[in-house]
Design a protein around this motif. Structure first.
Motif, PDB file in Angstrom:
ATOM      1  N   VAL A  30      98.904 117.263  99.267  1.00 19.14           N
ATOM      2  CA  VAL A  30     100.073 117.148  98.385  1.00 19.14           C
ATOM      3  C   VAL A  30     100.959 115.990  98.831  1.00 19.14           C
ATOM      4  O   VAL A  30     101.385 115.152  98.022  1.00 19.14           O
ATOM      5  N   HIS A  31     101.233 115.916 100.125  1.00 14.93           N
ATOM      6  CA  HIS A  31     102.066 114.822 100.639  1.00 14.93           C
ATOM      7  C   HIS A  31     101.360 113.480 100.505  1.00 14.93           C
ATOM      8  O   HIS A  31     101.984 112.461 100.179  1.00 14.93           O
ATOM      9  N   ASP A  32     100.040 113.464 100.744  1.00 18.63           N
ATOM     10  CA  ASP A  32      99.260 112.234 100.636  1.00 18.63           C
ATOM     11  C   ASP A  32      99.328 111.677  99.220  1.00 18.63           C
ATOM     12  O   ASP A  32      99.493 110.466  99.018  1.00 18.63           O
ATOM     13  N   ASP A  33      99.203 112.544  98.223  1.00 12.11           N
ATOM     14  CA  ASP A  33      99.230 112.092  96.834  1.00 12.11           C
ATOM     15  C   ASP A  33     100.597 111.518  96.453  1.00 12.11           C
ATOM     16  O   ASP A  33     100.677 110.569  95.666  1.00 12.11           O
ATOM     17  N   VAL A  34     101.669 112.085  97.000  1.00 14.72           N
ATOM     18  CA  VAL A  34     103.004 111.522  96.755  1.00 14.72           C
ATOM     19  C   VAL A  34     103.101 110.133  97.359  1.00 14.72           C
ATOM     20  O   VAL A  34     103.541 109.172  96.716  1.00 14.72           O
ATOM     21  N   MET A  35     102.665 109.988  98.614  1.00 14.76           N
ATOM     22  CA  MET A  35     102.780 108.697  99.300  1.00 14.76           C
ATOM     23  C   MET A  35     101.911 107.632  98.652  1.00 14.76           C
ATOM     24  O   MET A  35     102.286 106.461  98.594  1.00 14.76           O
ATOM     25  N   ASP A  36     100.751 108.037  98.143  1.00 10.88           N
ATOM     26  CA  ASP A  36      99.825 107.079  97.531  1.00 10.88           C
ATOM     27  C   ASP A  36     100.047 106.913  96.032  1.00 10.88           C
ATOM     28  O   ASP A  36      99.347 106.113  95.393  1.00 10.88           O
ATOM     29  N   VAL A  91     100.198 117.612 114.538  1.00 14.00           N
ATOM     30  CA  VAL A  91     100.785 116.348 115.003  1.00 14.00           C
ATOM     31  C   VAL A  91      99.849 115.182 114.695  1.00 14.00           C
ATOM     32  O   VAL A  91     100.277 114.137 114.192  1.00 14.00           O
ATOM     33  N   GLU A  92      98.569 115.369 114.994  1.00 16.19           N
ATOM     34  CA  GLU A  92      97.612 114.266 114.841  1.00 16.19           C
ATOM     35  C   GLU A  92      97.440 113.837 113.393  1.00 16.19           C
ATOM     36  O   GLU A  92      97.386 112.633 113.093  1.00 16.19           O
ATOM     37  N   VAL A  93      97.362 114.799 112.465  1.00 18.15           N
ATOM     38  CA  VAL A  93      97.166 114.402 111.075  1.00 18.15           C
ATOM     39  C   VAL A  93      98.418 113.712 110.528  1.00 18.15           C
ATOM     40  O   VAL A  93      98.324 112.767 109.726  1.00 18.15           O
ATOM     41  N   GLN A 125      98.521 109.892 109.314  1.00 14.97           N
ATOM     42  CA  GLN A 125      99.050 109.554 107.999  1.00 14.97           C
ATOM     43  C   GLN A 125     100.036 108.391 108.103  1.00 14.97           C
ATOM     44  O   GLN A 125     100.060 107.482 107.251  1.00 14.97           O
ATOM     45  N   TYR A 126     100.853 108.405 109.145  1.00 14.73           N
ATOM     46  CA  TYR A 126     101.807 107.309 109.333  1.00 14.73           C
ATOM     47  C   TYR A 126     101.071 106.005 109.645  1.00 14.73           C
ATOM     48  O   TYR A 126     101.424 104.936 109.122  1.00 14.73           O
ATOM     49  N   LEU A 127     100.042 106.074 110.484  1.00 11.24           N
ATOM     50  CA  LEU A 127      99.235 104.881 110.761  1.00 11.24           C
ATOM     51  C   LEU A 127      98.647 104.319 109.469  1.00 11.24           C
ATOM     52  O   LEU A 127      98.566 103.093 109.287  1.00 11.24           O
ATOM     53  N   ASP A 128      98.234 105.206 108.584  1.00 11.70           N
ATOM     54  CA  ASP A 128      97.684 104.790 107.296  1.00 11.70           C
ATOM     55  C   ASP A 128      98.739 104.068 106.460  1.00 11.70           C
ATOM     56  O   ASP A 128      98.467 103.023 105.846  1.00 11.70           O
ATOM     57  N   LEU A 129      99.959 104.602 106.441  1.00  9.22           N
ATOM     58  CA  LEU A 129     101.048 103.947 105.728  1.00  9.22           C
ATOM     59  C   LEU A 129     101.337 102.561 106.294  1.00  9.22           C
ATOM     60  O   LEU A 129     101.523 101.589 105.555  1.00  9.22           O
ATOM     61  N   VAL A 130     101.367 102.474 107.622  1.00  7.85           N
ATOM     62  CA  VAL A 130     101.618 101.192 108.273  1.00  7.85           C
ATOM     63  C   VAL A 130     100.525 100.193 107.913  1.00  7.85           C
ATOM     64  O   VAL A 130     100.802  99.021 107.630  1.00  7.85           O
ATOM     65  N   ALA A 131      99.281 100.652 107.916  1.00  9.59           N
ATOM     66  CA  ALA A 131      98.157  99.775 107.599  1.00  9.59           C
ATOM     67  C   ALA A 131      98.268  99.232 106.172  1.00  9.59           C
ATOM     68  O   ALA A 131      98.060  98.032 105.934  1.00  9.59           O
ATOM     69  N   GLN A 132      98.614 100.111 105.219  1.00  8.62           N
ATOM     70  CA  GLN A 132      98.757  99.660 103.839  1.00  8.62           C
ATOM     71  C   GLN A 132      99.926  98.700 103.681  1.00  8.62           C
ATOM     72  O   GLN A 132      99.834  97.704 102.970  1.00  8.62           O
ATOM     73  N   ALA A 133     101.020  98.990 104.366  1.00 12.11           N
ATOM     74  CA  ALA A 133     102.211  98.148 104.248  1.00 12.11           C
ATOM     75  C   ALA A 133     102.028  96.783 104.907  1.00 12.11           C
ATOM     76  O   ALA A 133     102.667  95.805 104.521  1.00 12.11           O
ATOM     77  N   GLU A 187      97.250  93.697 105.976  1.00 12.14           N
ATOM     78  CA  GLU A 187      96.250  93.052 106.815  1.00 12.14           C
ATOM     79  C   GLU A 187      95.090  94.011 107.094  1.00 12.14           C
ATOM     80  O   GLU A 187      95.291  95.212 107.232  1.00 12.14           O
ATOM     81  N   ALA A 188      93.898  93.443 107.177  1.00 13.18           N
ATOM     82  CA  ALA A 188      92.724  94.237 107.537  1.00 13.18           C
ATOM     83  C   ALA A 188      92.547  94.192 109.044  1.00 13.18           C
ATOM     84  O   ALA A 188      92.248  93.146 109.610  1.00 13.18           O
ATOM     85  N   ASP A 189      92.789  95.301 109.708  1.00 14.09           N
ATOM     86  CA  ASP A 189      92.740  95.389 111.166  1.00 14.09           C
ATOM     87  C   ASP A 189      91.747  96.485 111.540  1.00 14.09           C
ATOM     88  O   ASP A 189      92.007  97.664 111.296  1.00 14.09           O
ATOM     89  N   MET A 190      90.623  96.105 112.140  1.00 14.83           N
ATOM     90  CA  MET A 190      89.583  97.081 112.433  1.00 14.83           C
ATOM     91  C   MET A 190      90.050  98.134 113.432  1.00 14.83           C
ATOM     92  O   MET A 190      89.749  99.325 113.277  1.00 14.83           O
ATOM     93  N   ASP A 191      90.793  97.719 114.463  1.00 14.65           N
ATOM     94  CA  ASP A 191      91.261  98.687 115.457  1.00 14.65           C
ATOM     95  C   ASP A 191      92.150  99.740 114.816  1.00 14.65           C
ATOM     96  O   ASP A 191      91.989 100.934 115.053  1.00 14.65           O
ATOM     97  N   ARG A 192      93.072  99.302 113.970  1.00 20.71           N
ATOM     98  CA  ARG A 192      93.958 100.260 113.307  1.00 20.71           C
ATOM     99  C   ARG A 192      93.173 101.139 112.338  1.00 20.71           C
ATOM    100  O   ARG A 192      93.412 102.350 112.250  1.00 20.71           O
ATOM    101  N   ALA A 193      92.222 100.552 111.616  1.00 25.68           N
ATOM    102  CA  ALA A 193      91.415 101.334 110.675  1.00 25.68           C
ATOM    103  C   ALA A 193      90.637 102.428 111.401  1.00 25.68           C
ATOM    104  O   ALA A 193      90.520 103.552 110.910  1.00 25.68           O
ATOM    105  N   LEU A 194      90.136 102.117 112.575  1.00 27.12           N
ATOM    106  CA  LEU A 194      89.396 103.114 113.353  1.00 27.12           C
ATOM    107  C   LEU A 194      90.323 104.209 113.874  1.00 27.12           C
ATOM    108  O   LEU A 194      89.935 105.379 113.942  1.00 27.12           O
ATOM    109  N   ARG A 195      91.560 103.845 114.246  1.00 25.29           N
ATOM    110  CA  ARG A 195      92.509 104.871 114.705  1.00 25.29           C
ATOM    111  C   ARG A 195      92.919 105.786 113.558  1.00 25.29           C
ATOM    112  O   ARG A 195      93.050 107.009 113.743  1.00 25.29           O
ATOM    113  N   VAL A 196      93.135 105.216 112.366  1.00 26.52           N
ATOM    114  CA  VAL A 196      93.423 106.045 111.194  1.00 26.52           C
ATOM    115  C   VAL A 196      92.250 106.987 110.932  1.00 26.52           C
ATOM    116  O   VAL A 196      92.438 108.180 110.684  1.00 26.52           O
TER     117      VAL A 196
END
Length: 357
Positions: A87-93, A170-172, A176-184, A187-196
């Motif tokens: 539900v929260h993911d759909d709001v953010m996306d 906590v982890e999810v 989710q925040y890492l995902d928001l940062v990545a979209q904002a 940039e395509a960052d493999m390290d961040r994509a793997l952490r997400v």
């Protein structure tokens, strides 16, 4: 009832229905308006793959847990947690569709729009929909905790499981925040994509549900570590498959519009790999289109072709195969003695990763 003798999704649904029946009675005392929240929760917790409860159940059985214990009720709390995240993911996306139906914020928006049109007065339907969905997600997060702690396990078992249940929440959220940062970032960052990939999905979908079940069943640290060796690579393979489905999947199967992740600008491992291997011309074209909400079918097809030409799709397929094999080898090495648990976990590994495009 033994999950060997019953369908786990059916038993999980039964537990969710009974729990929400109780919540409906409680919230009715506050006000009839809250029936809308309960009904939205009922609809959101209906259907789905029930992977997290299944991993929780078989983690419990792998630890030697007695299937007569209320493990399926405890496992159902992870489905409630999953709905909160969706539900929260759909709001953010700003996603309009979930599982083939309007996302929660669009559902509440439509309710408020109908009321406004009927009365000629009322607030902004869009703002109402977003606010109501956030509250629904919050309620489901609270209810997940209540479901776990009222499941029927004793205090000692719940104490063992609580550190893993706390960790997954906590982890999810962090993922989710890492995902928001990545979209904002744009940039395509493999390290961040793997952490997400790891924290938004791998730990949350497979590893922590296994840990919670094993802890409820009295499993020791040796088993917990063995379940991690199986669960982490499998969770990563699951999310890699999900990322491919988000771009190439059939809407009739995924329940979301075709190419939705391209419109949302999801900075996945798929996209990060492609960005490292595109030609300069392809990269320019990809950056021009990627993340535009109004993409048409031809533009989505062009982005898909670029992803395929960069060999990113094949690279993800190779990673899925490698991670799944790692998980199955770890299962073979594990101390799990119960053959039913071994077979079920092997079957779940295939079911979670072999979904077709």
């Amino acid at each position: 009832m033994h999950a060997d003798d019953a369908d786990i999704p059916t038993e999980v649904q039964r537990a969710l229905t009974e729990f929400l029946d109780l919540q409906q009675q409680r919230l009715a005392e506050i006000g009839p308006e809250l029936a809308e929240q309960v009904q939205a929760a009922r609809d959101a917790t209906s259907g789905g793959k029930r992977l997290r409860p299944s991993f929780c159940y078989w983690g419990f059985r792998a630890a030697g847990g007695d299937p007569e214990r209320p493990i399926l009720t405890a496992a159902a709390s992870l489905e409630m947690l999953h709905v909160s995240a969706l539900v929260h993911d759909d709001v953010m996306d700003s996603s309009d569709v979930r599982r083939g139906a309007p996302a929660a914020h669009k559902r509440f928006e439509a309710l408020q729009r109908a009321r406004t049109e009927a009365s000629g007065t009322g607030g902004d339907p869009v703002g109402f929909g977003i606010g109501a969905a956030i509250l629904l997600g919050d309620l489901c997060l609270i209810w997940a905790d209540e479901m776990m702690h009222t499941s029927g396990f004793d205090a000692a078992a719940l104490a063992r499981a609580s550190k893993f249940f706390d960790a997954v929440r906590v982890e999810v959220t962090a993922g989710q925040y890492l995902d928001l940062v990545a979209q904002a970032s744009g940039e395509a960052d493999m390290d961040r994509a793997l952490r997400v990939l790891r924290y938004k999905s791998a730990t949350y979908t497979v590893e922590r549900p296994l840990h919670i079940g094993a802890a409820l069943g009295g499993g020791d640290q040796y088993l917990i570590d063995a379940l991690s060796a199986y669960g982490l690579p499998l969770g990563e393979a699951f999310q890699l498959r999900d990322d491919l489905l988000g771009v190439f999947g059939d809407p009739g199967v995924t329940g979301k519009p075709a190419g939705d992740d391209l419109r949302e600008g999801k900075r996945t491992v798929l996209v990060a790999y492609a960005a490292e291997h595109m030609s300069p011309v392809q990269l320019t074209e990809f950056d021009r289109l990627f993340g535009r909400a109004e993409l048409d079918d031809d533009e989505i097809q062009l982005l898909r072709e670029i992803l395929q030409d960069s060999r990113a799709v094949q690279a993800c397929e190779d990673l899925i195969s490698e991670r799944t094999e790692d998980a199955l080898q770890a299962l073979d090495r594990s101390p799990i003695e119960d053959e039913a648990s071994r077979k079920a976990l092997a079957d779940l590994a295939i079911a979670a990763t072999s979904r077709q495009l």
